[in-house]
Each structure stands twice: as C-alpha cells, then as structure tokens.
Write a protein that holds these residues in place. Structure first.
Motif, short mmCIF file in Angstrom:
data_model
loop_
_atom_site.label_atom_id
_atom_site.label_comp_id
_atom_site.label_asym_id
_atom_site.label_seq_id
_atom_site.Cartn_x
_atom_site.Cartn_y
_atom_site.Cartn_z
N GLU A 1 46.89 26.57 36.98
CA GLU A 1 47.67 25.35 36.78
C GLU A 1 48.92 25.63 35.95
N LEU A 2 48.81 26.55 35.01
CA LEU A 2 49.96 26.86 34.16
C LEU A 2 51.12 27.43 34.97
N ILE A 3 50.78 28.16 36.00
CA ILE A 3 51.85 28.82 36.77
C ILE A 3 52.43 27.87 37.81
N GLY A 4 51.57 27.13 38.48
CA GLY A 4 52.07 26.12 39.41
C GLY A 4 52.35 26.65 40.80
N ASP A 5 53.52 27.26 41.00
CA ASP A 5 53.93 27.65 42.36
C ASP A 5 53.43 29.04 42.75
N LEU A 6 52.12 29.25 42.60
CA LEU A 6 51.54 30.58 42.83
C LEU A 6 51.79 31.12 44.23
N ARG A 7 51.83 30.21 45.20
CA ARG A 7 51.93 30.69 46.57
C ARG A 7 53.30 31.27 46.88
N LYS A 8 54.29 30.99 46.01
CA LYS A 8 55.63 31.53 46.23
C LYS A 8 55.85 32.81 45.45
N THR B 1 41.28 36.85 41.02
CA THR B 1 41.64 37.08 42.43
C THR B 1 40.85 36.16 43.35
N ARG B 2 39.61 35.84 42.96
CA ARG B 2 38.82 34.91 43.76
C ARG B 2 39.48 33.53 43.76
N LEU B 3 39.95 33.14 42.58
CA LEU B 3 40.63 31.86 42.46
C LEU B 3 41.91 31.84 43.32
N LEU B 4 42.65 32.96 43.26
CA LEU B 4 43.89 33.03 44.04
C LEU B 4 43.61 32.93 45.53
N ALA B 5 42.50 33.53 45.95
CA ALA B 5 42.14 33.45 47.37
C ALA B 5 41.82 32.01 47.74
N LEU B 6 41.12 31.32 46.85
CA LEU B 6 40.80 29.90 47.09
C LEU B 6 42.07 29.07 47.20
N LEU B 7 43.07 29.46 46.43
CA LEU B 7 44.34 28.72 46.42
C LEU B 7 45.25 29.15 47.56
N VAL C 1 46.61 32.00 48.21
CA VAL C 1 47.69 32.94 47.92
C VAL C 1 47.47 34.14 48.83
N PRO C 2 48.50 34.53 49.59
CA PRO C 2 48.30 35.65 50.53
C PRO C 2 47.81 36.90 49.81
N GLN C 3 46.89 37.59 50.46
CA GLN C 3 46.26 38.75 49.84
C GLN C 3 47.27 39.83 49.46
N GLU C 4 48.29 40.01 50.32
CA GLU C 4 49.24 41.10 50.04
C GLU C 4 50.15 40.77 48.86
N ALA C 5 50.11 39.53 48.39
CA ALA C 5 50.94 39.16 47.24
C ALA C 5 50.15 39.22 45.94
N VAL C 6 48.90 39.67 46.02
CA VAL C 6 48.07 39.78 44.81
C VAL C 6 47.88 41.26 44.48
N HIS C 7 48.21 41.63 43.26
CA HIS C 7 48.11 43.02 42.85
C HIS C 7 47.24 43.09 41.61
N ALA C 8 46.20 43.92 41.69
CA ALA C 8 45.23 43.94 40.60
C ALA C 8 45.21 45.28 39.90
N ASP C 9 44.95 45.26 38.61
CA ASP C 9 44.79 46.47 37.83
C ASP C 9 43.53 46.29 36.99
N VAL C 10 42.48 46.98 37.39
CA VAL C 10 41.19 46.78 36.72
C VAL C 10 41.01 47.81 35.62
N TYR C 11 40.66 47.36 34.44
CA TYR C 11 40.38 48.26 33.32
C TYR C 11 38.87 48.45 33.24
N ALA C 12 38.44 49.67 33.41
CA ALA C 12 37.03 49.95 33.23
C ALA C 12 36.77 50.10 31.75
#
Lengths: 472, 168
Positions: free
Chosen positions: A429-436, A452-458, A460-471
C-alpha cells in the motif's frame, strides 16, 4: 533491459565517507569502478542448446554401440540398458558440474540462486541413473557369465581395468549424495557439508577411466573417446578457471585488507576494506562476493555478503549481520586481516530493469544490497524505498539511504515494529503503483517469499520482480 | 520455459544426429541389426550347433578324409572345427587346418562376446595366440595375462580340434 546504468548519479557529496573514522573521501575524483557487464541472454540460450545437444549425443551413442546380436546374447538387454543409464547419468553429472562452475556470462544472466536451484533439482537424476547403471550391469554381466549376481561383483570389480577405482568413485558418490539428502543435510554444518560435497569431483574423476576403457560407445571408437574426454577436460578447466583461478587472480591483484570495522546497529557491522586497483574491479550495485577472511580458523570458508556501497577506490565496503559463529567472529577481526574474494555474483542489479520506475523493499539486513543498488539506478527511476525492521536501531544505513533517495527524487518509507503489527500487505500500500515499477526485494528467505507472493497476488509481472535472498 | 523448449529441441536434435550419422556411416547400429563388432565369421547358428554336438564326429570335417582310417601318417590338407567354449562373457571356437602333420592355419569362428571390452580384448589377443600356435605347432602355448579366459577358451577349442584330427 531499457535503462542504462551508466547514467547512474554522481555520488552525493559527503555521503560516501568510506575512509576510516569518517574522514573525507580519500580519492575524490578518482575513476570509479566499472559496472559488471550487461547480461547476454542469447549466449545462455546457445549454451543451454549446446549442453542439451550433448545429452542427445550421449544417449545416441549408447544406442548405436549395441548390435542386435549383442542384444540377443545372454544379458544383452541388461548390458545395453546399463550402458544407456551410465552414459545419461554421467552426462547429467557433467551438467551438474557445469551449473556450479561459476561461468561469468551464465552467472550474469541466470544468477547463482537460479543455477543452484537447477543444480538441486537435477541432482536426483544423475545419481539415480548411475545407481541403476551399476545394478543393471551387474545383472547383465552375471547373465552373460551365467553366474549369480552376487558372485559377479568380485569379477566385475577385479577382472576389468579401472573398475577398482570406478567402484571407489561410486561408493564415494553414493555417500556424498546421501549426505545431501535434505533430512541429513540440514543436520550437518554448512562448512562440513560443503567440504564433503567437494569429494564429488573426486568421485567423477575416479569413474572417468572405466567409461573410456570399458564403455561400448568408446571401445574401438577413438572419435567418441576424444569428444567425451574433451568435454570432461573442458568442464574441469572451467571449474578450475572460474572457481579457483579467477578468484585467486582477483584476490592477489586487489590485495584487500581490513581497514576498519564499524558498528552499524545491534549485531550489524560494516567492514571497510582497502585494496589496490579497485577501479578495475567490475561490480554493480546490489551484487555480492564470496568473501574469505584469511584469519586463523576462518580462511577455509567463504561466505556470501553483499557490498553495501559500490567500490570507492581504494575502499570497498560490506555490511554484515552477526548471526552465527562466523559472522560474530567477523566483528572481532583484527585490522590488517587479508581478505580474498570470489565474484561478483548476483542479478540484483540495475541491468534487470524492465520499466522506468523502481520500488525497493528491504527487510532487515537486506538493506545492504538495496543501498549499493541505489547508487547504480539510472536517473528518472524515482525509487520508492521501503525499509522494514523490527526496531529503530535495526534500521541500519538509514541516513545513507535517505540521502540517495532524496538525490533520486524518490520516497523513503521506514516501517518499524513486530511482524504482527506490520503486515506485509501494508508495504504494498505504501508504494501504490507497483504494477508500473520494477520491484527489488531483499532480505531473509521468509521475508522475500512473502513479499514476492504478495506481488504475484497483486498481478505484478514476474519479470519485473527481482529478489535477493539472504541466507541467515 | 523458453529455455526448456530450447533444451528439449536441442537434445532431440543431438540424438537424431547420432542415429542419422550412424545410419549413413559404416558402423552398423542397433537399428540396422548387423553386429557392430561381431566379426562376419560364420552365422551364429553353425557355431552353436558345433558346440552342442561337438563330442561326436559329425561337426568337424569340412574337407576331412581322416578319422576312421587307422594309418598313422595322414597326408593331405585336413581341417577340423574345435568345440565352442563358453568363457567369461563370450564364446569362441577354433578351426585348425593341417597339411600332413603341420598346422598351417588357425581360424577363429563364432567369436561372440557380451560386451565390447571383451570383444576388443579377444580381437587383440587372438592374432597373438594364432602366431604362438603356428610357431609351437601345438596347443601347448602360454595364455596371455589380462586375457586369461580368452586364451584358455582358444587353447581348449584348438586342442579339441587337434584331437579330432588325431594330432598328438
């Protein structure tokens, strides 16, 4: 692909005081380090095609090596199937090695996490096929020799050249594979498991000779012998070059030493390293290195940490959260400790941009890669940055982030409090225009997964989501 | 997904490439049925019949005239096929040709092995064995280490052929 990171902002004045004790920038105006080269997906497509052709060839030569007479002879069918499973399994083992050989152009496109995921997903196949190869061939040889299966084991191991070492390789391979089964692996310390896993190279090397000397596809066929040998030699060469050679050359060239260790917050420290020729170290903001601190008891293990700022010759900076023995020991490293590095790795860079605008969401220590990525974002990306932490003190690097966001003309949201009080949905909600926007998410695995699960629900195209996981 | 498609197409292409190359090439593949490494020798039927009925007289002669005659010094060219011996992962039989009492020819027939390594080994060692036999003029030769089973089968089959021709 659209935006070029070369139009990244000049450094905001007074921000990057990487020098010890906040002294002014030591090398103002010095050339800054180049970015890591742009990814070239086409090259990877070609490489995938070449490797897949190899698999087709491997199964093909198994088929053409057997005549109908041989198939009809006692044990013929089993000997044929044993040959097919052996060749296919061994070739897939070669693919497994290629996937973790750190070939730079592949790393830049797929990223290490994807390559490791493929490596893990593929893993059950080669070992299953090779176990099948051993069992089926034992049955086949027993049938051919008209003896019992258990009786045949001795003559098989002793009666053929190179079968002794191949058997040793097989035992080793099975042992390492068992240790890699998830229920067992999670009980082993990461470093110990890694050390054990290295024996897979030895196992594959031990098995090589019997393939060439006994394999029906290779006996009397110098051409297939040559191709198979070259394929394995080339793979070994890639591993040596990119996992040992290149890191060694880079480490020696840059000669990094610990210059200063600064506390950033509760259990978080920034390590400032000094090195030579850092203006020649091509690394993008958001990337990480495998670091090796050459101190007693630590030198033999490498750990991945993101850079928390782009190199600023002669300084390079990483920020680390102390969660385990190793990271806790890092905070107590003496100044002057030598540091070796492998990398850079990671696709969490401005190269990944698809759209013009950017959202950056960092959970906890995930702020480090967001911090260095902010330096690389092109003008006009208007980044909206959301920093998530459970307490104010854990908002490390917040002043630097604030200054970079201000420079970009973006927005910064700091979301503080326990997870229950600050649901993930709130961040969106803070960001608002996530799909753009292109959204970069970094933090612990659970944080990244839930975002990322939330973004998928919203949607947001998968190729526009970039993740960096810290183990952690 | 796109890369998965590339991989599948490329793998099938590589596989088809090998088969196509082999069908066009000299190697006789599984698909064609001819033995890739089995020497042309004799059809398998004849050698197996030799092995089953070997003990009695029938199998041996091709141009033989001997056996029943009691006279000790046989003359002329005679030949006999030895018993087929199963060894290790294969089988073979030896045909010997005598001129008078001199061994002039030793041929291997019906060599069949289950797998390629034994085949290659046999093909390497059989010429050496033949050379030894021709030099020694008897089956009393040493086998070759590393090919013990092949050597033994060769020597046994040779001896059985010589027995048929009543050569000591």
């Amino acid at each position: 692909m659209t935006a070029k990171p070369s139009s990244a902002p000049p450094r905001p004045a007074g921000l990057l005081t990487l020098g010890p004790d906040g002294s002014p920038e030591p090398s103002r105006g010095a050339p800054s380090a180049p970015r890591s080269p742009a990814p070239r997906p086409l090259l990877v497509d070609l490489a995938v095609a070449a490797v897949a052709v190899g698999f087709g060839l491997s199964v093909g030569i198994a088929l053409t090596a057997t005549s109908r007479h041989q198939l009809a002879a006692p044990g013929g069918v089993a000997l044929f199937l044993g040959n097919v499973t052996g060749l296919a399994g061994t070739y897939l083992a070669l693919v497994m090695v290629l996937l973790i050989s750190r070939i730079p152009f592949v790393e830049r496109v797929l990223g290490q996490d994807t390559l490791l995921r493929w490596h893990r997903r593929l893993a059950p196949w080669p070992i299953s096929l090779i176990i099948a190869h051993v069992i089926i061939l034992t049955i086949g040889y027993a049938q051919a020799a008209r003896t019992g299966i258990l009786h045949e084991i001795g003559p098989l191991v002793n009666g053929f050249p190179d079968m002794g070492i191949a058997t040793a390789g097989f035992v080793l391979m099975v042992a390492v594979s068992i240790a890699s089964l998830y229920p067992i692996r999670r009980r082993i310390k990461r470093e110990n498991w890694w050390g054990l896993h290295l024996f897979m190279y030895l196992a594959l090397a031990l098995a090589f000779a019997h393939e060439i000397v006994l394999g029906p596809s290779f006996v009397g066929h110098p051409m297939t012998q040559l191709v198979w040998s070259v394929a394995w030699a080339a793979t070994a060469g890639l591993v040596l070059a990119y996992r040992i050679g290149l890191p060694l050359v880079r480490s020696v060239r840059h000669g990094l030493v610990v210059e200063e260790i600064r506390p950033e917050g509760p259990g978080v420290v920034t390590l400032i390293l000094r090195g030579r020729h850092l203006e020649r170290l091509a690394v993008s903001g958001g990337q990480f290195f495998e670091w090796r601190f050459l101190a007693r008891g630590m030198w033999w293990q490498a750990h991945p940490f993101s850079i928390s700022a782009r190199p600023q010759p002669p300084y390079l900076r990483l920020t680390v959260k102390c969660v385990g023995d190793f990271t806790t020991a890092l905070a107590r490293l003496p100044v002057g400790t030598r540091v070796a590095l492998e990398g850079p790795y990671g696709t969490f860079t401005a190269h990944a941009l698809h759209t013009r605008k950017v959202a950056l969401i960092a959970g906890g220590i995930g702020v480090t890669s967001v911090r260095s990525l902010l330096e690389d974002l092109p003008k006009g990306t208007r980044p909206v940055v959301v920093l998530r932490a459970s307490s104010e003190e854990e908002l490390v690097l917040r002043e630097e982030i604030a200054e970079l966001v201000k420079w970009h003309g973006g927005r910064l949201h700091e979301v503080v409090g326990p997870r229950t009080a600050q649901p993930i949905e709130h961040l969106a909600e803070l960001i608002g225009d996530l799909r753009k926007r292109d959204t970069y998410v970094s933090g612990s695995e659970s944080f990244v997964t839930s975002v990322t699960r939330l973004l998928a629900l919203l949607k947001v195209p998968q190729e526009a989501v970039h993740a960096d996981v810290y183990a952690l | 997904m796109k890369r998965a498609a590339i991989a599948v197409v490329a793998a099938v292409g590589g596989f088809a490439g090998v088969l196509g190359f082999n069908l066009g090439g000299s190697r006789a593949p599984l698909l064609q049925g001819a033995g890739a490494s089995t020497p042309p020798a004799t059809p398998p039927g004849s050698s197996s019949s030799a092995s089953s009925s070997s003990s009695s007289s029938s199998s041996s002669s091709s141009s033989s005239s001997s056996s029943s005659a009691s006279t000790p010094p046989p003359a002329g060219v005679r030949s006999a096929l030895g018993n087929t011996y199963q060894y290790g992962y294969g089988q073979l039989a030896v045909r010997v040709t005598l001129n008078g009492s001199t061994i002039t020819r030793v041929d291997t027939v019906g060599l069949q092995t289950a797998e390629s390594y034994s085949q290659q080994l046999a093909q390497q060692v059989i010429p050496l064995l033949r050379h030894e036999v021709l030099a020694a003029q008897s089956a009393k030769v040493n086998g070759f280490s590393g090919a013990t089973y092949t050597s033994e089968a060769y020597i046994y089959s040779l001896q059985s052929a010589l027995d048929k021709l009543k050569k000591k």
